[in-house]
Design a protein around this motif. Structure first.
Motif, PDB file in Angstrom:
ATOM      1  N   ASP A 104       0.840  -1.198   0.000  1.00 41.11           N
ATOM      2  CA  ASP A 104       0.000   0.000   0.000  1.00 41.11           C
ATOM      3  C   ASP A 104       0.874   1.246   0.000  1.00 41.11           C
ATOM      4  O   ASP A 104       1.523   1.565   0.990  1.00 41.11           O
TER       5      ASP A 104
ATOM      6  N   LYS B 219      -8.113   4.840   6.052  1.00 43.06           N
ATOM      7  CA  LYS B 219      -7.825   3.428   5.840  1.00 43.06           C
ATOM      8  C   LYS B 219      -8.447   2.494   6.865  1.00 43.06           C
ATOM      9  O   LYS B 219      -8.225   1.285   6.822  1.00 43.06           O
ATOM     10  N   SER B 220      -9.242   3.030   7.788  1.00 44.50           N
ATOM     11  CA  SER B 220      -9.839   2.172   8.807  1.00 44.50           C
ATOM     12  C   SER B 220     -11.172   2.743   9.246  1.00 44.50           C
ATOM     13  O   SER B 220     -11.368   3.966   9.286  1.00 44.50           O
TER      14      SER B 220
ATOM     15  N   HIS C 215      -7.225  -3.793  15.616  1.00 41.99           N
ATOM     16  CA  HIS C 215      -6.113  -4.183  14.751  1.00 41.99           C
ATOM     17  C   HIS C 215      -6.448  -5.546  14.124  1.00 41.99           C
ATOM     18  O   HIS C 215      -6.462  -6.559  14.821  1.00 41.99           O
TER      19      HIS C 215
ATOM     20  N   MET D  51      -3.579  -8.521   8.387  1.00 43.06           N
ATOM     21  CA  MET D  51      -3.570  -8.407   6.926  1.00 43.06           C
ATOM     22  C   MET D  51      -2.460  -9.258   6.318  1.00 43.06           C
ATOM     23  O   MET D  51      -2.078  -9.061   5.174  1.00 43.06           O
TER      24      MET D  51
ATOM     25  N   PRO E 278      -4.172 -11.024   2.879  1.00 43.12           N
ATOM     26  CA  PRO E 278      -5.217 -10.007   2.735  1.00 43.12           C
ATOM     27  C   PRO E 278      -6.372 -10.364   1.824  1.00 43.12           C
ATOM     28  O   PRO E 278      -7.333  -9.598   1.731  1.00 43.12           O
TER      29      PRO E 278
ATOM     30  N   MET F 166      -6.497  -0.448  -2.446  1.00 44.00           N
ATOM     31  CA  MET F 166      -6.242  -0.014  -1.081  1.00 44.00           C
ATOM     32  C   MET F 166      -6.853   1.369  -0.897  1.00 44.00           C
ATOM     33  O   MET F 166      -6.693   2.221  -1.775  1.00 44.00           O
ATOM     34  N   PRO F 167      -7.570   1.580   0.194  1.00 42.09           N
ATOM     35  CA  PRO F 167      -7.734   0.729   1.378  1.00 42.09           C
ATOM     36  C   PRO F 167      -8.890  -0.268   1.277  1.00 42.09           C
ATOM     37  O   PRO F 167      -9.304  -0.824   2.293  1.00 42.09           O
TER      38      PRO F 167
ATOM     39  N   LYS G  71      -8.359  -3.562   3.004  1.00 40.63           N
ATOM     40  CA  LYS G  71      -8.265  -3.421   4.459  1.00 40.63           C
ATOM     41  C   LYS G  71      -9.642  -3.232   5.086  1.00 40.63           C
ATOM     42  O   LYS G  71      -9.958  -3.821   6.128  1.00 40.63           O
TER      43      LYS G  71
ATOM     44  N   ARG H 113     -11.684  -6.420   5.133  1.00 40.95           N
ATOM     45  CA  ARG H 113     -11.253  -7.302   6.231  1.00 40.95           C
ATOM     46  C   ARG H 113     -11.841  -6.825   7.550  1.00 40.95           C
ATOM     47  O   ARG H 113     -12.324  -7.636   8.362  1.00 40.95           O
ATOM     48  N   GLU H 114     -11.818  -5.506   7.800  1.00 42.18           N
ATOM     49  CA  GLU H 114     -12.402  -4.992   9.039  1.00 42.18           C
ATOM     50  C   GLU H 114     -13.902  -5.256   9.105  1.00 42.18           C
ATOM     51  O   GLU H 114     -14.446  -5.428  10.196  1.00 42.18           O
TER      52      GLU H 114
END
Length: 288
Positions: free
Chosen positions: A109, A116-117, A126, A129, A132, A189-190, A193, A196-197
């Motif tokens: 990334d 990004k979150s 947390h 990744m 990923p 990206m993101p 990420k 995944r969250e």
């Protein structure tokens, strides 16, 4: 058990698939703003599908300005369990030629101007990744693409750059020769990420349009040539998506749907109530 819904994020023409039934467009509001566009849902051979034009119909969002948080939240609101990201990319490998599809399993990334979150001050989390992407979803996409005659490369590293400009020659050589990257793009990206969250199964189909700027026989990126290749790639992508109902499997080696199990670090009595409320769609399973 949650019913499977495959969400496809990509170009606005990907939903033009024969046999897609019970279609409807949805205007979704999220705590993170509005997504890139309305979202189309339908059913194809028994599989629920959702389609979100990443840049909006008419390509109105630049890679930096795509509302990534809202996109993922909106798809999960609609019931998505799997997200297949379909996007154009440049290739750093001779054998990954224009017209081929690459299913990356790693990312680097290099974006710098994007949130990004979903988490932050008041509720910290947390997620891992290390791996990923969802290998089972990626394998299914690879099979569906091969079934329509596409040359597919499984595995590889996707370099996510900020854009919107393409690479300099020096950057292209560095990413290829020293960093070991295989493809380059501006949009995964993101996105990966955030998926995944949100405990979504996520995989990328990177459709090669060019050789970036490293290739001595091809020179710098030529937008006109990219657009020509994009047309053929889009037709193949629609064929791939049409084949997904026959190849998808519920197996998942990464446990994507439980990614938040031990990820939230903030003690319950210290969590910011406003942020927790915003997180209900993506993280309500663990926050409640």
């Amino acid at each position: 058990m949650t019913e499977t819904m495959l969400a496809v994020i990509g170009g606005s023409g990907l939903y033009e698939i024969d046999g897609l039934e019970d279609t409807s467009w949805h205007e979704i509001d999220t705590p993170w703003g509005k997504p890139s566009d309305a979202i189309l849902t339908g059913v194809l051979s028994g599989l629920k599908l959702a389609f979100l034009p990443r840049h909006g119909r008419g390509h109105v969002h630049s890679p930096t300005d795509v509302p990534y948080l809202a996109n993922i939240d909106a798809l999960k609101q609609l019931g998505a369990t799997h997200v297949l990201s379909v996007s154009a990319c440049g290739s750093f490998r001779e054998e990954m030629a224009p017209g081929h599809f690459v299913i990356p399993d790693q990312f680097i990334d290099r974006t710098v101007n994007r949130a990004k979150s979903f988490f932050g001050a008041g509720c910290v989390a947390h997620v891992s990744m290390a791996h990923p992407t969802c290998t089972s979803l990626g394998s299914a996409a690879a099979q569906a693409a091969r079934d329509v005659g596409v040359t597919v490369h499984e595995g590889g590293t996707y370099l996510a750059m900020e854009g919107p400009q393409f690479s300099t020659l020096a950057e292209s050589r560095m990413y290829r020769e020293h960093w070991g990257c295989d493809v380059i793009g501006m949009t995964n990206m993101p996105e990966a990420k955030l998926a995944r969250e949100a405990e979504l199964h996520y995989a990328t189909v990177a459709m090669v349009t060019d050789y970036d700027s490293w290739h001595p026989d091809h020179g710098e990126v030529d937008v006109t040539e990219i657009i020509k290749t994009l047309g053929a790639n889009s037709a193949n992508a629609r064929g791939m998506i049409a084949g997904m109902p026959g190849v998808m499997t519920p197996a998942c080696a990464q446990a994507c749907d439980t990614a938040l199990e031990f990820a939230v670090m903030t003690a319950p009595d210290q969590r910011d109530a406003g942020l927790v409320e915003k997180l209900q769609t993506v993280a309500g399973r663990v926050l409640n």
